[in-house]
Design a protein around this motif. Sequence first.
Motif, PDB file in Angstrom:
ATOM      1  N   LEU A 192      32.831 -92.656  40.278  1.00  0.00           N
ATOM      2  CA  LEU A 192      34.044 -91.848  40.194  1.00  0.00           C
ATOM      3  C   LEU A 192      35.287 -92.721  40.052  1.00  0.00           C
ATOM      4  CD1 LEU A 192      33.335 -89.140  42.899  1.00  0.00           C
ATOM      5  CD2 LEU A 192      33.348 -88.844  40.424  1.00  0.00           C
TER       6      LEU A 192
ATOM      7  N   THR B  41      39.419 -96.176  31.697  1.00  0.00           N
ATOM      8  CA  THR B  41      40.308 -95.044  31.939  1.00  0.00           C
ATOM      9  C   THR B  41      40.224 -94.030  30.804  1.00  0.00           C
ATOM     10  OG1 THR B  41      41.852 -96.414  33.220  1.00  0.00           O
ATOM     11  CG2 THR B  41      42.710 -94.352  32.304  1.00  0.00           C
TER      12      THR B  41
ATOM     13  N   ASP C  41      39.577 -93.357  40.261  1.00  0.00           N
ATOM     14  CA  ASP C  41      40.513 -93.091  41.353  1.00  0.00           C
ATOM     15  C   ASP C  41      41.191 -91.736  41.170  1.00  0.00           C
ATOM     16  OD1 ASP C  41      42.657 -93.391  39.482  1.00  0.00           O
ATOM     17  OD2 ASP C  41      42.550 -95.554  39.751  1.00  0.00           O
ATOM     18  N   ARG C  42      41.906 -91.318  42.202  1.00  0.00           N
ATOM     19  CA  ARG C  42      42.500 -89.982  42.222  1.00  0.00           C
ATOM     20  C   ARG C  42      43.513 -89.802  41.101  1.00  0.00           C
ATOM     21  NH1 ARG C  42      44.540 -88.064  47.957  1.00  0.00           N
ATOM     22  NH2 ARG C  42      42.316 -88.499  48.289  1.00  0.00           N
ATOM     23  N   GLU C  43      44.214 -90.852  40.739  1.00  0.00           N
ATOM     24  CA  GLU C  43      45.223 -90.742  39.683  1.00  0.00           C
ATOM     25  C   GLU C  43      44.581 -90.379  38.346  1.00  0.00           C
ATOM     26  OE1 GLU C  43      48.593 -93.522  37.423  1.00  0.00           O
ATOM     27  OE2 GLU C  43      47.495 -94.285  39.171  1.00  0.00           O
TER      28      GLU C  43
ATOM     29  N   LEU D 149      41.659 -88.846  37.959  1.00  0.00           N
ATOM     30  CA  LEU D 149      41.164 -87.471  38.071  1.00  0.00           C
ATOM     31  C   LEU D 149      42.280 -86.463  37.847  1.00  0.00           C
ATOM     32  CD1 LEU D 149      38.778 -87.771  41.173  1.00  0.00           C
ATOM     33  CD2 LEU D 149      38.123 -87.460  38.778  1.00  0.00           C
ATOM     34  N   ARG D 150      43.451 -86.730  38.435  1.00  0.00           N
ATOM     35  CA  ARG D 150      44.583 -85.825  38.240  1.00  0.00           C
ATOM     36  C   ARG D 150      45.030 -85.828  36.780  1.00  0.00           C
ATOM     37  NH1 ARG D 150      47.747 -88.020  41.457  1.00  0.00           N
ATOM     38  NH2 ARG D 150      49.153 -89.096  40.026  1.00  0.00           N
TER      39      ARG D 150
END
Length: 524
Positions: free
Chosen positions: A295, A374, A297-299, A301-302
């Motif tokens: 997975l 990314t 990072d959260r950035e 995913l957002r």
Amino acid sequence: MTAIDVIFIVLGLTLVTALLAPHLPIPAPVVFAAVGIGAGMAWHLVPVLPVIHMPPDLVLFVFLPPLLTTAAYALPLQAFRRNLLPIGLLAIGLVLATAGIAAVIGHAFAGLGWGPASVPGATLAPPDPVAATAVAGKTGLSHRLVVTLEGEGLVNDAVAIVAYGIALTALTTGQFDATDALLAVLQEAPIGVAVGLAAGWTAGQLRRHIETVPLEIGISLATPYLAYHFAERLGGSAVLAVVTLGLMLRSSAARVSSPVARLASRTVWSFLRFVSTALVFLLLGLLIGQIAVDLPDREVLRAGAVLSAGIIGVRMAWMLVVPRLVALLGASGPTPSLGEQVVLGWAGMRGVVSLALALALPLSLGGDGHVRQTIIFLTLIAIVVTLLVQGATLLPLVNLLKVGNPERERREERAARLRARRAGMAAAKASGAPVSPVSSEGDELVARLESGRIGIARPGALGGRGEHRSALLRALTAQRNVVDELRDAGRMSGVLAERLDTELDLDAMNAAGEGARLTDGGEA
């Protein structure tokens, strides 16, 4: 575990999913992708299973030619020309608009520079039409909508691949020249079309002089791959080459192939289309599942969620604008209803081409590989969201908005058979076949024409009298012309036209005495 073991596992998973898919209210491609994603995420839990590696170029080369050829073969030409303006606005205008929106979101939310941000814009620009057209066949969507979806799907891949090449070149060289980009587009399109025309003409000439059915089928299978390969080697659009070839094959099939060859070829190509669709979406899911285990990072995913919403939103908005642009440009034709525009906007699932383009990014992109990873994750998130969410809800949306008519195909079949019956009777009578009361064979011919079936004869029905066989073949040709006319005008689905063509070919094979070629190896 060997590679052969893995192949059998994938094939077994494909077979089980294929048996399951018809019983679910979800398009088969979405089912294959969902099963693949689940299997891919579980794959890493089994230590003995190796990681699946598929070169992106090989994925496109193996699966795109058969899928594009069969889609182009089924495309109604007259209806495609009538809807060329809205198709162009979608396949070109919407692809470029989507690429621009995706680049802005990638720059603003994923922290990518403008150069790298332009790449996910190109990878996510082309929607995958397979799931959308699978739904269209079940719900009785108007042929105008189906032609728009199919036409967009055949052209937008070519536009997106060109845009991808331009963006990647600009990123790796650090330079962007609008003139060079325009020249690249103007070069690739005509070269691709020329290669497709040359391949289609060559294949037609070869098949015209071949009497061996297996060899003829072999040529039909090899030609799309050769067109794809040579178009790429010559710097042209491989997608447009295969699409052009598919259109040529359809237009010349009745002239260059015998009925028995058409029947055998249709069976082989139907199998190839099914296997290609099943495998490509299952493998797509497996790759997504395997990559998604790691997975981001959260950035990221957002950013992926915002990107998914952005490409869905721009397509929905574009669909509301297209009818107004068409009217503004003076084109004639019926305007789609608001419900139809919403369905077209929701049918924008991303799939095979998007993933293959993302995985084809150079490993050295961005230096440490972070930029490449990314971009791949952004593409994967958008594929999962659009394919699973939009794909699974498209059929309920069609039913909710009541824009489909499941009875449409039955009415069209009745009308087609009636019109074909009349054309066949007129052709038989004009051929001079005896139809008087004293001619039992002539009476039988007319009775079969009057029965309302596209399939007219049966083996041995007309005995050995050459004049009746000639009359029957003329009647079958007249009926085939009716089917082709209705299909090309967009007044009959491709599935129905293929079924009627099969009936015609069966009777033409029997009337011409070619049935033995199915059991003697295809020799004349």
